[in-house]
Each structure stands twice: as C-alpha cells, then as structure tokens.
Motif scaffolding. Structure first.
Motif, PDB file in Angstrom:
ATOM      1  N   GLY A   6     -25.885  47.810  13.888  1.00  0.00           N
ATOM      2  CA  GLY A   6     -25.820  46.377  14.181  1.00  0.00           C
ATOM      3  C   GLY A   6     -26.381  45.582  13.007  1.00  0.00           C
ATOM      4  N   GLY A   7     -27.043  44.492  13.371  1.00  0.00           N
ATOM      5  CA  GLY A   7     -27.643  43.637  12.366  1.00  0.00           C
ATOM      6  C   GLY A   7     -26.696  42.567  11.873  1.00  0.00           C
ATOM      7  N   GLY A   8     -27.204  41.721  10.977  1.00  0.00           N
ATOM      8  CA  GLY A   8     -26.450  40.565  10.507  1.00  0.00           C
ATOM      9  C   GLY A   8     -25.499  40.906   9.390  1.00  0.00           C
ATOM     10  N   LEU A   9     -24.511  41.743   9.669  1.00  0.00           N
ATOM     11  CA  LEU A   9     -23.591  42.181   8.624  1.00  0.00           C
ATOM     12  C   LEU A   9     -22.641  41.082   8.179  1.00  0.00           C
ATOM     13  N   PHE A  10     -22.424  40.083   9.021  1.00  0.00           N
ATOM     14  CA  PHE A  10     -21.560  38.977   8.617  1.00  0.00           C
ATOM     15  C   PHE A  10     -22.385  37.948   7.850  1.00  0.00           C
TER      16      PHE A  10
ATOM     17  N   GLY B  11     -24.289  40.537  13.863  1.00  0.00           N
ATOM     18  CA  GLY B  11     -24.592  39.113  13.898  1.00  0.00           C
ATOM     19  C   GLY B  11     -23.919  38.357  12.775  1.00  0.00           C
ATOM     20  N   TYR B  12     -23.602  37.110  13.051  1.00  0.00           N
ATOM     21  CA  TYR B  12     -23.097  36.180  12.037  1.00  0.00           C
ATOM     22  C   TYR B  12     -24.324  35.485  11.465  1.00  0.00           C
ATOM     23  N   ASN B  13     -24.744  35.899  10.273  1.00  0.00           N
ATOM     24  CA  ASN B  13     -26.080  35.584   9.784  1.00  0.00           C
ATOM     25  C   ASN B  13     -26.139  34.471   8.749  1.00  0.00           C
ATOM     26  N   VAL B  14     -25.140  33.638   8.687  1.00  0.00           N
ATOM     27  CA  VAL B  14     -25.118  32.600   7.658  1.00  0.00           C
ATOM     28  C   VAL B  14     -26.219  31.580   7.913  1.00  0.00           C
ATOM     29  N   PHE B  15     -26.960  31.251   6.865  1.00  0.00           N
ATOM     30  CA  PHE B  15     -27.962  30.190   6.928  1.00  0.00           C
ATOM     31  C   PHE B  15     -27.270  28.834   6.930  1.00  0.00           C
ATOM     32  N   GLU B  16     -28.004  27.810   7.382  1.00  0.00           N
ATOM     33  CA  GLU B  16     -27.525  26.447   7.190  1.00  0.00           C
ATOM     34  C   GLU B  16     -27.368  26.213   5.686  1.00  0.00           C
ATOM     35  N   GLY B  17     -26.191  25.748   5.304  1.00  0.00           N
ATOM     36  CA  GLY B  17     -25.944  25.473   3.889  1.00  0.00           C
ATOM     37  C   GLY B  17     -25.232  26.589   3.170  1.00  0.00           C
ATOM     38  N   GLN B  18     -25.029  27.751   3.819  1.00  0.00           N
ATOM     39  CA  GLN B  18     -24.287  28.849   3.209  1.00  0.00           C
ATOM     40  C   GLN B  18     -22.846  28.819   3.678  1.00  0.00           C
TER      41      GLN B  18
ATOM     42  N   ASN C 170     -25.325  37.833  19.688  1.00  0.00           N
ATOM     43  CA  ASN C 170     -25.750  36.594  20.343  1.00  0.00           C
ATOM     44  C   ASN C 170     -24.535  35.691  20.513  1.00  0.00           C
ATOM     45  N   HIS C 171     -24.656  34.757  21.444  1.00  0.00           N
ATOM     46  CA  HIS C 171     -23.527  33.885  21.733  1.00  0.00           C
ATOM     47  C   HIS C 171     -23.272  32.879  20.616  1.00  0.00           C
ATOM     48  N   GLY C 172     -24.306  32.557  19.832  1.00  0.00           N
ATOM     49  CA  GLY C 172     -24.084  31.705  18.671  1.00  0.00           C
ATOM     50  C   GLY C 172     -23.130  32.357  17.687  1.00  0.00           C
ATOM     51  N   SER C 173     -23.332  33.654  17.418  1.00  0.00           N
ATOM     52  CA  SER C 173     -22.418  34.388  16.536  1.00  0.00           C
ATOM     53  C   SER C 173     -21.021  34.466  17.145  1.00  0.00           C
ATOM     54  N   ILE C 174     -20.962  34.677  18.456  1.00  0.00           N
ATOM     55  CA  ILE C 174     -19.665  34.761  19.130  1.00  0.00           C
ATOM     56  C   ILE C 174     -18.871  33.483  18.915  1.00  0.00           C
TER      57      ILE C 174
ATOM     58  N   VAL D 156     -17.665  33.216  15.217  1.00  0.00           N
ATOM     59  CA  VAL D 156     -16.604  34.164  14.878  1.00  0.00           C
ATOM     60  C   VAL D 156     -15.315  33.827  15.619  1.00  0.00           C
ATOM     61  N   ARG D 157     -15.402  33.461  16.869  1.00  0.00           N
ATOM     62  CA  ARG D 157     -14.187  33.103  17.618  1.00  0.00           C
ATOM     63  C   ARG D 157     -13.448  31.942  16.962  1.00  0.00           C
ATOM     64  N   ASP D 158     -14.197  31.032  16.356  1.00  0.00           N
ATOM     65  CA  ASP D 158     -13.566  29.894  15.684  1.00  0.00           C
ATOM     66  C   ASP D 158     -12.675  30.332  14.531  1.00  0.00           C
ATOM     67  N   LEU D 159     -12.893  31.537  14.016  1.00  0.00           N
ATOM     68  CA  LEU D 159     -12.133  32.037  12.874  1.00  0.00           C
ATOM     69  C   LEU D 159     -10.951  32.907  13.285  1.00  0.00           C
ATOM     70  N   LEU D 160     -10.770  33.099  14.576  1.00  0.00           N
ATOM     71  CA  LEU D 160      -9.776  34.046  15.070  1.00  0.00           C
ATOM     72  C   LEU D 160      -8.680  33.337  15.864  1.00  0.00           C
ATOM     73  N   PRO D 161      -7.459  33.886  15.853  1.00  0.00           N
ATOM     74  CA  PRO D 161      -6.431  33.376  16.764  1.00  0.00           C
ATOM     75  C   PRO D 161      -6.806  33.705  18.205  1.00  0.00           C
ATOM     76  N   ALA D 162      -6.206  33.014  19.142  1.00  0.00           N
ATOM     77  CA  ALA D 162      -6.602  33.129  20.554  1.00  0.00           C
ATOM     78  C   ALA D 162      -6.515  34.555  21.060  1.00  0.00           C
TER      79      ALA D 162
END
Length: 776
Positions: free
Chosen positions: A480-484, A518-525, A550-554, A557-563
């Motif tokens: 696991g971990g913040g690989l994104f 996890g989607y680990n992007v900082f604010e500003g990245q 976490n649901h924040g990562s979900i 990531v969902r915003d980047l995917l087709p339905a």
C-alpha cells in the motif's frame, strides 16, 4: 476520545493561502509593471498568487502582466457595485476607480491578502508581512492623523476574518451612506468602518513619498516605497522628489534588462520564478549556459521533467559539452523521464570533476539498480564512496545492491507465492514505510516472509524479466502507501511510483489487486496529467480489485477515470490501521507508560508549512511545555531528518525532548513503542495510522490532506489540528489533555473505529480469496 468531551468540527484547513492583490487599469499599468519587477528583484525567493482586479485592461496589457509573474489571477471588478457610493469631487479621475480596490474584501478563497497600490515599488524583504496571520494590518496615515486612528490604504494585510461577506457589507453600507472623508475615497471608507481598529505595521512597509519632501534620499530600511499624489514617476514625476524617483526608475526596465537583472541576483531564487522567467529569456532572447542550467534545474525541482530536458538540451554548446555540472543536471533530468542510456552517458561525463564526483556516481548506482544491474550499482556506489566516504546515496545503494546479490536464491514453487509491488524501505529509512509492506502482506497471508512472497520494488523498472517473474506467481498485490505521487522517484513510464511501461503492464497475466494505495499529492503539486492518467486507467482495467486507503484518494482518482472504471475504485483502509488484528500473538500492554510521543515531518517542508514554520514551532513549544506537566513528552523520529524539530525547538525556544529513533527499530519494536504510550501526536501519515492500529489514541498535525482524509473516514475530524491553525498550541493542548483525562474512553473510541476498518478489510479480502487463492 469521547465525543462528549472533545470538540467536533470540520476537516482542519490546509496550507494558509496567501495572495497579493492590486487594482490595475490602463493608466496605472506602467506603475503596476514596475511593482511586479520590484517584487521579483527584491524578494526572489517569494512566489505567491497575485490577484489582478481590473475593469478595462486590454489583452496586450494582460499579456504584459502575465510575462512578469507566473501566478497572475485576473478578476474583473463590477463597477456597478460602487455606483451607489456617495462620492466627492466628480471631476477627480480617482473618484470612481479608487473604490475598486475594495473588491479585495470580496475575495473569499485566500486566508491572507496583501493589497498593494500600483504606485508602489518593493525594495525589501516582505517576510514580516507574511507572518501577520490575524487582524487587519496597515500603516498609519502620515498627514492629518489626529489621534492616530487612521490608516493609509496603500498597503493592507487582510486576514480571513475580514474576507467575509459581512465585512464587505459594512464597507458598502458606509460607502452608500457617505459617512466618511469623501476626498479620501477607499481610504476614507476603511477608516470610517475600522475607526482605528487595525494592527499597526511599521511605516517602512508603506513609506509615502511625502516623507521625502525636499529631495531627501530613500532610507536604506524602506521595504515598500509609495508614490502618493497626482504626479507619478511614469508620467514625469514631481519636483522635489528626484532621488525617490531614481529609485522607481531602477524598476522601469525593458524585458531583457529585467530578466538579466533577475538572473544576476545572488543567492537562492524561487524555482517557479526561475522557470517562468527562464522560459521568456530562452525563447525571446536566448540565454547563456549558466542560465540554461539554472532554468533546467528549476524545472526539474518543480516536477516539469520533460521541459527540463528540453531546456538543458540547449546548453549543448562547446563549453557545456565539457561542463560536469551540465552533465549532472542533464543526467538527473533524463533519469526522471526514463531515458536511462542517455542519462548514464551524461553522468559518466559528470564524474570527470573528481572533487564533485560522488553525486554523479551515486546517481549512476541508482540508475543501474533501477535497471536491474545490481553488480553495476555496487561498482558505481563504491566509486562514489571513494570520492566522498560520507555520500549518503552511494552508501545506501551499496548496501541495497549488496543485499540483493547476497540474498539466497528462491528454491520453492513460484506458484505458491504472491508477487508484491511495494516501496521497500532501506535500513535507517522511514519507519512507517518499513512497517507498511509487512502489514499489507499480513492481510493476505500469516507468513509475510520470502517463502510466500516475491518482492518487486516499485521504483525498479518493471521490464521483461520482472514480468516473467510475476507471471510465474499466483497473483500480484500492489501497495500500500502513497504510491500515487509524482516525485519521490520520478519516471517517464507511468509518472507515479511504480516504474512500469504500459506495454509491459498489459501483459501481466495473473490477477492483480491494488491494495490500500493513496493519492499522495500535496497542495500545490501536480502530475504529468496525461501520462499518469493513461497509466492509471490501464491499471484499473487490469485489476481484479482496486482499493484506495481513504475516500479523499477515491474521489481524486475517480475524477480521472471514465464512469465504467470509476465504479471499480473502492475503499480499503491502510492495513497499518488494523495491525493488532493482523499480527500473530498480539499482546495488549498491561499498562501504558505516562508518555506522549510527538512526530513531525520535514520532507517537502515548503509544501507542508508554507510561510508558517515559525508560527508552528512557537505554538508547538507552547503545547509541548504544557503537556510536559502532565506526562513525559518524547519525540518519535520516523526518519533521521525528522529530528530537525528537536534541534529547532531547543535552539529557538529552549525546549528539549528525548528522541525515540524509530528508524533504527524493527517493525516489532515500532509496534511495541506505539502501543505502550498514552497518546501520539503525529504529522506523518503513519505516525497516526500505525499507533491507531496499535489501539493508541492519536492527534494528527495536519500538513498534508491525507491525514484529514483518514480522520474523516473514521468520523473523527476533531482528532486533527492544522499546522496553520492560529491557535495551534492552545487547541492541541486542550485536545491532548482531554485524551489524558479520559483515557479509557479514548481507548474504547479507537477500538470501536478500528473494528469498522477491520470489517471493511475482511469483506474485501473475502472477495479476493478466489482470484488470489487466499487462505486467511
């Protein structure tokens, strides 16, 4: 931590957002351009959003403004909002437009706005203004100030409590009533509304020209010089202020003059400014090798790796071809876009500078290791240590590659193993990243060792050999971990942490489970969006299970995917949060020590703290001192660089803390340390999730969105305090004391929330039993 005794609230805020703002029109455009130049030349390490309020700027003017600043935020003023204001002399040019700067108080997406008149130039450091976090800051009016209750509106530091509809309504009410000094326009309105209730700023931050009457020189300590009055320097100036206007003319520069002046400045510069101005210089005028090198390095540091390569290619002149610094920068940039053959050639040329050979040899060792050449990595690492025995990268790669060469060959049946793509931390590395892979494996199999698992380091190139090894196993777990995240070990194949080309990923034949990533992007990245999105979509399509931690990562990531793919992204908590459900023979402590463990993080410190580190340190000194009266406060260093907090706290505030060097501990020792304390106050994600997984109450110091995401998932956002909170010390002390006063309730609360995460984990694993052949 009982809901009855702990204050509840929304997710703590992120990094304090600060912006400059000015109202600009065509008549005052020359002054504003000089202001932008002066800001960059006097504060070259500073790059904030600059909100440009306007009503009549043409496209050419907007382009000229954008050329001078990379973060221009244009906002159109509604002039009609001020038509009902009672005004003074209708023949005065300013009688209408002077009010438009009051739109600053209608800006709601920043925490601090520093408003500047366009007839100013910045001459000194503005850090003091950035540190003004509360209230309404201004310099007192110079003339006719009576009791000293009037401000000069040329420079305002406006904080969140004034950036509200309520305060804007008060301004409008006074403006429409006419109960103010009409000839002072916007300044008159503000003085009537505030009636002296503002924070006094040193006059050197709004040093009005009238103080220099008689052609006096500008004092050396002036930070912002304000050319008040009708006669502006760009319109011929005014008799008696020649020396002041000479200062203004230093910033009335042509495009080339300004760029040359900026790059000639000594010392550190903000990489965003360097990249922005460098692009102008390179494309518009051409640049020398030294400037190209600076621009390429800045682009690399801001994650614009392909652009860095393009700029550095321009430095291939006769001189550049023999410059080791050029070859080092070029090699590093080429590695970041996965052009490894070319990178090695440049890095070998960089080693010709024997005095600085350690850095390129360290990168050569890393490049060889990424490509699966452990012997080559050892050779380069040894050469790096010969050049500098203290070189950290060479030492790390030497130990890593040697361990790989000395590891016994696997002699069992590959079909009995699961392959595991993860970030495998080296000795003395981040304690959280060492605990994480074992926690993931324990979720799938009671044996986390090499008999049952085939390790695939996420940063290593996933090539044909790696593909064959994985396809020989019964399944592949990723996480696991913040690989994104784009920058820990950048590559051009996926633009996230798994260095996998699409064409190789497509040929994975075994079931794939993405587990607690996890989607680990900082604010500003940001990512190289297209390449990352393409890789992400292929991975989701290949996966039998795609669980994010976490649901924040979900959501991100969902915003980047087709339905059709977005629906496949599900919730899988980080397994560190349920450690005591996974570790065989887990023993609850008979009693907990009277200790509180604190952890802070310093990687990407600028993204974590912004301009608030001094505030953070001061507030933490208050909290640590107060809590020290209730328990022994100790410091949990996940990595050696975390200890900066201990050094800074002692140096700046005289507060000393004993250190628990968790980077030197085994996983079992990390778990044991965290389960025996009463409370953990942590900034790293795993300084919250691991102790929570041990059943220990936590309070998170939020400097990254992922901590707030986790607390939201367990429905305890009040367990987090932003590092930017104006009352950080008091809030943290209050919440920590509540835990200590109600410790049994806090333990029960953690256990109840952990049980819910365990239920989700068990359900997800049940669905994977068939595809992966699980027995747990």
């Amino acid at each position: 931590m009982s809901a009855q005794t702990t204050p509840t609230g929304a997710t703590p805020p992120g990094k304090r957002r600060i912006a400059f703002a000015s109202y600009v029109d065509e008549a005052y455009l020359p002054g504003f351009l000089a202001l932008l130049r002066s800001l960059a030349l006097s504060n070259p390490r500073l790059c904030l959003d600059f909100v440009v309020l306007y009503d009549d700027l043409g496209p050419a003017s907007v382009s000229a403004i954008r050329r001078l600043h990379p973060r221009i935020v244009p906002r159109r003023v509604d002039p009609g909002a001020y038509d009902d204001y009672v005004k003074g002399d209708e023949g005065n040019y300013l009688v209408r437009k002077a009010y438009f700067i009051l739109d600053v108080f209608r800006i709601t997406d920043y925490d601090t706005v520093i408003a500047l008149d366009t007839d100013m130039v910045v001459l000194g450091d503005l850090d003091e203004l950035l540190g003004l976090r509360d209230g309404f800051g201004a310099v007192e009016q110079f003339f006719r100030n009576g009791a000293g209750n009037r401000l000069n509106s040329g420079l305002l530091v406006v904080n969140r409590e004034y950036l509200t509809g309520e305060f804007a309504a008060r301004i409008d009410e006074v403006g429409r009533s006419g109960r103010y000094e009409l000839d002072k326009h916007d300044q008159g309105v503000l003085n009537a509304v505030l009636d002296g209730d503002f924070v006094r700023i040193d006059p050197r931050f709004n040093f009005v020209k009238r103080r220099l009457e008689g052609d006096l020189p500008v004092p050396d300590d002036v930070a912002v010089l304000h050319f008040t009055g009708r006669h502006k320097p760009w319109n011929g100036g005014e008799v008696g202020y020649g020396r002041a206007e000479e200062v203004w003319r230093r910033y009335d520069l042509s495009g080339r003059e300004f760029l040359d002046a900026f790059f000639a400045l000594p010392g550190a510069k903000n990489p965003e400014l360097v990249a922005h101005y460098g692009a102008r210089l390179v494309e518009g005028f051409g640049a020398d090798r030294r400037t190209l090198l600076a621009v390429g390095t800045a682009l690399h540091s801001t994650g614009r790796y392909a652009e860095a390569v393009d700029v550095l290619e321009r430095a291939r002149d006769t001189e550049g071809a023999t410059d080791p610094q050029f070859h080092l920068a070029m090699g590093r940039a080429l590695m970041a876009v996965s052009r490894y053959d070319e990178a090695e050639a440049h890095l070998l040329l960089a080693t010709r500078d024997h005095a600085a050979a350690a850095a390129p040899f360290g990168l050569l060792a890393e490049c060889a290791w990424i490509r699966g050449d452990a012997r080559g990595s050892v050779a380069h690492a040894r050469a790096g240590l010969d050049a500098d025995p203290t070189d950290r990268k060479s030492g790390l790669l030497l130990r890593r590659a040697r361990a790989e060469l000395e590891a016994p060959a696997f002699t069992g049946d590959p079909a009995e193993q699961l392959a595991h793509v993860a970030f495998y931390m080296d000795d003395q590395g981040n304690a959280g990243d060492k605990v994480l892979p074992e926690s993931v494996r324990l979720s799938f199999d009671a044996d986390p060792g090499p008999r049952r698992w085939h390790s695939v380091h996420t940063h290593r190139l996933f090539d044909e050999s790696a593909l064959r090894e994985v396809n020989a196993r019964r399944g592949l777990v990723i996480g696991g971990g913040g690989l994104f995240i784009p920058d820990t070990s950048p590559n051009g194949n996926s633009c996230w942490q798994w260095n996998v080309p699409d064409e190789v990923m497509e040929r994975i034949e075994v079931p794939v489970a993405v587990f607690a990533v996890g989607y680990n992007v900082f604010e500003g990245q940001s990512y190289a969006q297209r390449r990352f999105t393409e890789s992400l979509r292929l991975l989701v399509a290949k996966s039998a299970f795609f669980g994010l931690r976490n649901h924040g990562s979900i959501e991100r990531v969902r915003d980047l995917l087709p339905a059709d793919l977005a629906d496949r992204v599900v919730y899988q908590p980080c397994p560190t949060t349920v450690a005591r459900k996974l570790v065989a023979g887990w023993q609850e402590p008979e009693e907990r020590a009277e200790t509180v463990l604190v952890n802070c993080a310093y990687d990407r410190a600028g993204l974590r703290f912004g301009h608030d580190y001094g505030h953070f340190l001061s507030e933490m000194a208050h909290a640590v001192t107060a809590l020290g009266e209730r328990a022994e406060v100790r410091y949990a260093a996940h990595i050696s660089t975390d200890e900066k907090f201990v050094f800074d706290l002692r140096r700046e505030h005289g507060v000393s803390l004993p250190v628990e060097p968790m980077y030197d501990m085994s996983n079992a020792e990390v778990w044991d340390t965290y389960k025996r304390t009463r409370l953990v106050i942590g900034m790293r994600g795993h300084a919250g999730m691991i102790p929570f997984g041990c059943g220990t109450p936590i309070i998170s110091l939020i400097s990254h969105p992922k901590l707030a995401y986790f607390l939201n998932d367990i429905e305890r956002p009040e367990w987090g305090v932003s590092v930017h909170d104006p009352r950080l010390g008091a809030v943290l002390t209050e919440r920590a004391e509540d835990v200590l006063d109600n410790h049994r309730a806090a333990l029960d609360d953690v256990a109840e929330r952990q049980q819910k995460l365990w239920a989700v984990t068990r359900d997800n694993l049940a669905g994977l039993r068939g595809p992966l052949g699980l027995t747990v």
